[in-house]
Design a protein around this motif. Structure first.
Motif, mmCIF file in Angstrom:
data_model
loop_
_atom_site.group_PDB
_atom_site.id
_atom_site.type_symbol
_atom_site.label_atom_id
_atom_site.label_comp_id
_atom_site.label_asym_id
_atom_site.label_seq_id
_atom_site.Cartn_x
_atom_site.Cartn_y
_atom_site.Cartn_z
ATOM 1 N N SER A 1 -4.891 -10.984 69.993
ATOM 2 C CA SER A 1 -6.040 -10.331 70.627
ATOM 3 C C SER A 1 -6.829 -9.511 69.604
ATOM 4 C CB SER A 1 -5.576 -9.469 71.800
ATOM 5 O OG SER A 1 -4.571 -8.598 71.365
ATOM 6 N N GLU A 2 -6.107 -8.955 68.588
ATOM 7 C CA GLU A 2 -6.832 -8.189 67.538
ATOM 8 C C GLU A 2 -7.800 -9.095 66.786
ATOM 9 O OE1 GLU A 2 -3.449 -8.144 67.601
ATOM 10 O OE2 GLU A 2 -3.091 -6.127 68.399
ATOM 11 N N ASP A 3 -7.282 -10.289 66.452
ATOM 12 C CA ASP A 3 -8.138 -11.216 65.709
ATOM 13 C C ASP A 3 -9.307 -11.678 66.565
ATOM 14 O OD1 ASP A 3 -6.817 -11.053 63.308
ATOM 15 O OD2 ASP A 3 -5.624 -12.891 63.587
ATOM 16 N N ARG A 4 -9.044 -11.878 67.866
ATOM 17 C CA ARG A 4 -10.143 -12.331 68.732
ATOM 18 C C ARG A 4 -11.217 -11.255 68.836
ATOM 19 N NH1 ARG A 4 -6.086 -14.310 72.145
ATOM 20 N NH2 ARG A 4 -6.719 -12.900 73.822
ATOM 21 N N GLU A 5 -10.755 -10.014 68.904
ATOM 22 C CA GLU A 5 -11.703 -8.899 68.946
ATOM 23 C C GLU A 5 -12.533 -8.855 67.650
ATOM 24 O OE1 GLU A 5 -10.477 -4.476 69.780
ATOM 25 O OE2 GLU A 5 -9.727 -5.921 71.284
ATOM 26 N N PHE A 6 -11.801 -9.033 66.563
ATOM 27 C CA PHE A 6 -12.465 -9.075 65.245
ATOM 28 C C PHE A 6 -13.530 -10.177 65.217
ATOM 29 C CE2 PHE A 6 -12.233 -11.333 61.080
ATOM 30 C CZ PHE A 6 -12.901 -10.396 60.295
ATOM 31 N N PHE B 1 -10.573 -12.784 55.928
ATOM 32 C CA PHE B 1 -11.051 -14.170 55.752
ATOM 33 C C PHE B 1 -10.390 -15.189 56.672
ATOM 34 C CE2 PHE B 1 -11.615 -12.307 51.396
ATOM 35 C CZ PHE B 1 -13.002 -12.223 51.467
ATOM 36 N N MET B 2 -9.069 -15.002 56.908
ATOM 37 C CA MET B 2 -8.346 -16.092 57.582
ATOM 38 C C MET B 2 -8.820 -16.351 59.013
ATOM 39 S SD MET B 2 -6.416 -18.595 57.211
ATOM 40 C CE MET B 2 -5.519 -18.456 55.689
ATOM 41 N N ALA C 1 -17.741 -17.678 68.970
ATOM 42 C CA ALA C 1 -17.701 -17.277 70.381
ATOM 43 C C ALA C 1 -16.497 -17.915 71.074
ATOM 44 C CB ALA C 1 -18.994 -17.662 71.071
ATOM 45 N N LYS C 2 -16.282 -19.176 70.804
ATOM 46 C CA LYS C 2 -15.162 -19.888 71.435
ATOM 47 C C LYS C 2 -13.825 -19.292 71.038
ATOM 48 C CE LYS C 2 -16.141 -24.613 72.701
ATOM 49 N NZ LYS C 2 -16.116 -25.969 72.255
ATOM 50 N N ALA C 3 -13.695 -19.013 69.719
ATOM 51 C CA ALA C 3 -12.414 -18.517 69.206
ATOM 52 C C ALA C 3 -12.158 -17.078 69.689
ATOM 53 C CB ALA C 3 -12.381 -18.590 67.690
ATOM 54 N N ALA C 4 -13.238 -16.366 69.950
ATOM 55 C CA ALA C 4 -13.094 -14.958 70.356
ATOM 56 C C ALA C 4 -12.763 -14.835 71.842
ATOM 57 C CB ALA C 4 -14.389 -14.203 70.043
#
Ligand code: GLU
Length: 445
Positions: free
Chosen positions: A366-371, A408-409, A441-444
């Motif tokens: 969820s952190e990465d999605r927020e990012f 980056f990842m 948008a999709k990945a988030a």
């Protein structure tokens, strides 16, 4: 003297890597000397020779860039062989023999049983006229043998093997024509080499003993022998003549997306004292081609080495070289970005898919999605440019404090569906701002 070489396959099957190497060396030698390269189809065996193989041979050579300046077929020259045979009959250099295959086999077994080499005993030369008539009356037809000159030792200086000596007494008079009138390889080949002006015969060392016999044939036909270069054979990585090599040909290379340039670069150099190098153009290979550099040890063909060489060669191919094989909308800039990631040209579609999408949506924390939703917002504020990646990551670094891999990842994963691949700096402008926004948008989500 204008050099003329020939590659003389029998169209009874597809070319394999060993034949290809022979063809290549004949071609290279001729081209280096400004000479002519002849493709001679040894199709005297009507039963086993097939038109589909003739066509496959032409196509395979063309794909490799081994282009013949001239083509000849033995099947068109039977009259000529007949004519020359008559001359040899008249000069006593060929003779009829009536033994059946079983009789000859028995003779050989007896000789071997006595510890003697199985050399033909020339019994046919002692047949009386009455015996010959009797055979003919029984319906036996003769086969024909070439009579070796036992008084003249056979010698030549091979361009690879150096001085060669054969004692003709230790060789059987070769059968040159069968009972049914069909030709064996030996005489037609010598006749052709003379008539077609062949100056250099380059072939595998399995032909050395044939050369000894053919040298006497050239002489009997009143022509000087050409020069000979007999190459050590090709072996697989296990150091043996493998079945695998016999079935490896252009179609298997094409299936594996091996470039012809890689095959040429490898086959030009293995078995020589020159190293295998990443060379795309044939000119530098021609420049170093020299029979004096060929060794006597078998040449080792390693498929892994070919794959690695192929990859390095792909990385040197220009857009113009490959354009016709790329997806229609892939331009030179895209080729430059994708090229360093290719193992073979077969990987192009996969990388082009990364550019054009759709790409798989990564599973992220969820952190990465927020990012990524911050990334989406930042990208919306930016204009499309060649520096889009730099601007985006710069803005994100300031906004989120992330750097290095955590920065980056997730972006790479969201934008490409992969965690490795082309330089994002170059890739992002190809993907484009709009598509990138959609992927973020999709990945988030
Ligand atoms: N047709 C023969 C072969 O394939 C040709 C050998 C030669 O080059 O003289 O073995």
């Amino acid at each position: 003297m204008t050099v003329k070489t020939r590659f003389a396959p029998s169209p009874t099957g597809h070319l394999h890597v060993g034949n290809i190497r022979t063809a290549l060396h004949n071609w290279m030698f001729a081209k280096k000397q400004g000479g002519t390269f002849l493709l001679r189809l040894d199709d005297t065996d009507a039963e086993r020779s097939k038109e589909e193989y003739v066509e496959a041979i032409r196509k395979d050579l063309a794909w490799l860039g081994i282009l013949a300046d001239e083509e000849q077929r033995q099947s068109a020259r039977f009259d000529r062989y007949e004519e020359q045979l008559e001359k040899l009959k008249a000069s006593g250099r060929v003779y009829p023999a009536y033994e059946t295959a079983q009789e000859l086999d028995l003779k050989r077994k007896i000789q071997l049983g006595r510890g003697k080499p199985p050399i033909y005993d020339r019994a046919a030369l002692d047949l009386t006229d009455a015996q010959i008539v009797a055979f003919e009356e029984q319906g036996r037809k003769p086969h024909w043998r070439f009579k070796l000159d036992h008084e003249t030792p056979i010698t030549w200086t091979d361009l690879i093997r150096g001085d060669q000596h054969f004692d003709p007494v230790l060789l059987s008079d070769p059968v040159i024509r069968r009972e049914d009138g069909s030709w064996l390889y030996m005489l037609p080949s010598a006749i052709d080499d003379i008539d077609m002006g062949i100056t250099h015969v380059v072939r595998g060392e399995d032909h050395v003993a044939n050369t000894a016999v053919q040298i006497q044939m050239f002489d009997a036909l009143g022509a000087p022998a050409p020069e000979f270069a007999h190459e050590a054979l090709l072996v697989g990585t296990e150091g043996k003549l493998s079945k695998r090599l016999g079935s490896l040909g252009v179609s298997s290379f094409r299936e594996k997306h091996i470039e012809p340039q890689a095959i040429i670069a490898l086959l030009a150099r293995i078995g020589t004292s020159d190293p295998v190098e990443v060379i795309v153009d044939v000119e530098p290979l021609l420049a170093t081609f020299d029979f004096a550099r060929f060794g006597r040890a078998p040449a080792r063909f390693d498929e892994e080495e070919l794959a690695q060489l192929n990859q390095k060669i792909v990385h040197l191919l220009d857009y113009e070289d490959v354009k016709s094989r790329l997806p229609g909308d892939m331009n030179a800039a895209a080729w430059e970005v994708i090229r360093p990631n290719l193992h073979t040209m077969g990987d192009v579609d996969q990388w082009w898919q990364v550019v054009t999408g759709p790409v798989p949506v990564p599973e992220l924390s969820s952190e990465d999605r927020e990012f990524l939703s911050v990334a989406h917002a930042k990208l919306e504020e930016l204009e499309a440019s060649d520096d889009l990646w730099k601007s985006l990551t710069g803005a994100l670094k300031d906004a989120t404090g992330r750097k290095g891999k955590p920065l980056f990842m997730p972006l790479r994963q969201a934008l490409t569906g992969l965690d490795h691949g082309p330089d994002m700096n170059a890739l992002l402008p190809l993907i484009g701002r709009e598509a990138a926004l959609a992927r973020l948008a999709k990945a988030a989500a």
